[in-house]
Structure formats: structure tokens, C-alpha cells
Design an enzyme around this catalytic site. Structure first.
Site, short mmCIF file in Angstrom:
data_model
loop_
_atom_site.label_atom_id
_atom_site.label_comp_id
_atom_site.label_asym_id
_atom_site.label_seq_id
_atom_site.Cartn_x
_atom_site.Cartn_y
_atom_site.Cartn_z
N CYS A 1 3.66 0.72 2.98
CA CYS A 1 2.87 -0.40 3.52
C CYS A 1 3.20 -1.72 2.84
CB CYS A 1 1.38 -0.08 3.39
SG CYS A 1 0.87 0.52 1.76
N HIS B 1 -3.46 -5.66 2.16
CA HIS B 1 -2.73 -5.84 0.90
C HIS B 1 -2.21 -7.27 0.80
CE1 HIS B 1 -3.11 -1.66 0.38
NE2 HIS B 1 -1.86 -1.25 0.57
#
Length: 335
Positions: free
Chosen positions: A129, A244
Site C-alpha cells: 500500500c 497513509h
């Protein structure tokens, strides 16, 4: 339009559920959607945009008649069932790290290396990710001048550890606010995550880097076709529910004008220039969650490297960092 039979392994998990949602959002041409999970989910009925679908246990014979299988399960499950998937004639787009660095398995971010997807031998790997989010942010810079090195710190949301991550953060926060900190138990994470930061994601190697930190270098080299790319990364778990964030210092072969960099990022597929310091506009989890674009801001000249550029980016790791990227790969396959 031709329609396709699609299966999802790990359909009851956070990423699997997001895959179902995004297949509908992107109008993927579905003939049959087959939902697969572990034995404990056998018989569970999920209400989906494609109707109520019964979940079945993942078995060796679960893949007959499928065209594409999306993997949202752990490494051991991916490795166990990959041979059966390919033997059934389906293409396996796997979100685990099981096959990412295998030479004959393409590792694909569609905005960066879509052509690699067509070189598959039955399996295509979905990158980590943080790797996806970072590379989407910096790929436009690499097109202006080859990136020689990258120094990054990632600030990774609790949902990156699965559905139990945010739950543990919220439960711990409640205990702290009620003055019951002594009752906190760390189960999902190594330490208390509420009101705290944990500078470890994954196990450490012999020189002190975690497994998560090495993914950005190893996967970045393969995706961007930069075999000599040097990356130094620190990964930190932060008390954020979703999305994130990454701080990156990119050092390029040539000196780049910042206006050219901003223009390139603004025009890059999958990226959004979100950079207006006078009005306090910069990427944050609160503005990047539940969507698929990587926001890029805080672009400035590095004060150490003459050819260095500093930036800050943020993106939804459940969507673009996992489910959406996998479905974008599947879209390449049906074009």
C-alpha cells in the site's frame, strides 16, 4: 459488452469488502461474483450491489469457470490456492506479498507500468500500500528526470493492520479518556497505539530495517524499472483510522525546476496537486480517505541534496493502496 466471472478470496475481510464496493462503483462487467473466504464464513450471506451472495469456503475446486480471481487474503492462502486458480484458467490478481518479487510475476501500478500486466503467466501481484501511494506521487518526477534515490518516512493508519486496528485504537482511546489506561491491552499492535506512535511495522532484519521498510525499495525498483534505485525508509504506525501519509525526499539525475515538478504532478494520472501553503492546503488523511487519488503537496527544494525535492503525499491505503489498484489491474486484463 462481454461480462466476466470474478472471484474474491478473503471476501469477508476489509479489503475484500472494499473490492466488492469498488467493482460496483467502477461498473466492472460482472456476470458472476463468487465470494470465497475461510471455513468459518461458509454459508454467510453478504448484501452486495450485485445482490445477496452466499460466501463459500475457499477450496481447490472453487475456481472453475472464473476469469479473474482477486486475492484479499494472507500469503499462505495465496500460495496454497494459486496453482488451482491458474489451472482453472483464471488470472490471479493477488494483494498479498507472496509473489511480488518473483521474476515471472508482474508487479503493477496501472498509472506507472500497465504494460507489465500483459506479461503475466497467470499471476499478477498488487504492490504494498505505501509503495503504491508513494510511487503514484513521484512517478511524474521520474519522467522528468531519472530518480536516483528516495528517502521516505511513512505514517501508516491503523486500518492497514486490518479491521481490528482501528477498533483497538478507539477502545484504547476510550480507556485513556476515562482514566483507565492501566486496563489497556495491546493485541493488534506491539504497544499502545492510542495517543502514541510505533516505529515498527513488520519484523526487523539483521541491520535493523523492518520488512515493511524494505518493500519500498524492492518493489519500487521493479515497478519503476529502476534496478539501481536506492531507498532508505522508516515506517511508523500512527493513531489514524484511514489513509497513509508519506514524507519523501527524491533525488534526481538532473536539476529540476519546481514549477515543472508541480505541473507534472498536476497532470499525472492518479495524482492530485494539493499544495497551497499560503492557505494551509496540504494532503491529510481527513481529506484523502474513501477515494482513489493520491494527493501531493509540501513540494519544496531539499536543503541537503542539490537535485533533491521534498514532498508530502497521502492516499487511502484500503482503496488505492489495495482494492482499487487490484481492480484497475483487472480492468487492464479485460480491455
Amino acid at each position: 459488452m462481454k461480462k466476466f466471472n470474478v472471484g474474491i478470496i478473503g471476501a469477508t475481510g476489509a479489503v475484500g469488502q472494499e473490492m466488492i464496493k469498488i467493482l460496483s462503483e467502477r461498473d466492472f462487467p460482472i456476470e458472476e461474483l463468487r465470494l470465497l473466504a475461510s471455513a468459518r464464513s461458509e454459508g454467510k450471506v453478504l448484501n452486495t450491489p450485485f445482490g445477496d451472495i452466499t460466501v463459500h469456503e475457499t477450496k481447490e475446486d472453487s475456481f472453475e469457470g472464473l476469469d479473474i480471481v482477486l486475492g484479499a487474503a494472507e500469503n499462505d492462502t495465496a500460495k496454497k490456492f494459486a496453482p488451482a486458480i491458474t489451472a482453472a484458467g483464471a488470472v490471479f490478481v493477488d494483494n498479498s506479498s507472496a509473489f511480488r518479487l518473483e521474476e515471472n510475476v508482474p508487479l503493477v501500478v496501472p498509472e506507472i507500468n500497465p504494460e507489465d500486466a500483459y506479461k503475466h503467466q497467470g499471476i499478477i501481484a498488487n504492490p504494498n500500500c505505501s509503495t503504491i501511494i508513494t510511487l503514484v506521487a513521484i512517478n511524474a518526477i521520474n519522467k522528468l528526470s531519472k530518480i536516483e534515490s528516495l528517502t521516505a518516512s511513512t505514517y501508516q493508519a491503523t486500518s492497514g493492520a486490518g479491521a481490528g486496528g482501528p477498533k483497538e485504537m478507539f477502545e484504547q482511546s476510550k480507556l485513556i479518556l476515562e482514566g483507565r489506561k492501566n486496563e489497556i491491552e495491546a493485541k493488534v499492535f506491539q504497544h499502545q497505539i492510542a495517543f502514541n506512535l510505533i516505529p515498527q511495522i513488520g519484523g526487523f532484519d539483521e541491520v535493523g530495517y523492518s520488512s515493511e521498510e524494505m518493500k519500498l525499495q524492492n518493489e519500487g525498483r521493479k515497478i519503476m524499472h529502476l534496478p539501481d534505485l536506492k531507498v532508505s525508509c522508516t515506517c511508523v504506525r500512527v493513531p489514524v483510522e484511514r489513509s497513509h501519509a508519506i514524507s519523501a525526499v527524491v533525488v534526481t539525475e538532473d536539476y529540476l525546476d519546481l514549477d515543472d515538478v508541480r505541473k507534472a504532478i498536476a497532470e499525472a494520472p492518479g495524482a492530485k496537486l494539493y499544495d497551497d501553503r499560503d492557505n494551509k492546503v496540504y494532503p491529510m488523511p481527513s481529506v484523502t480517505s474513501d477515494q482513489d487519488i493520491v494527493f501531493v503537496g509540501r513540494i519544496r527544494r531539499d536543503l541537503v541534496h542539490e537535485n533533491g525535492i521534498n514532498l508530502w503525499c497521502c492516499g487511502d491505503q484500503v482503496r488505492k493502496g489495495a482494492a482499487t489498484n487490484a481492480i484497475q489491474i483487472a480492468e487492464l486484463l479485460i480491455k
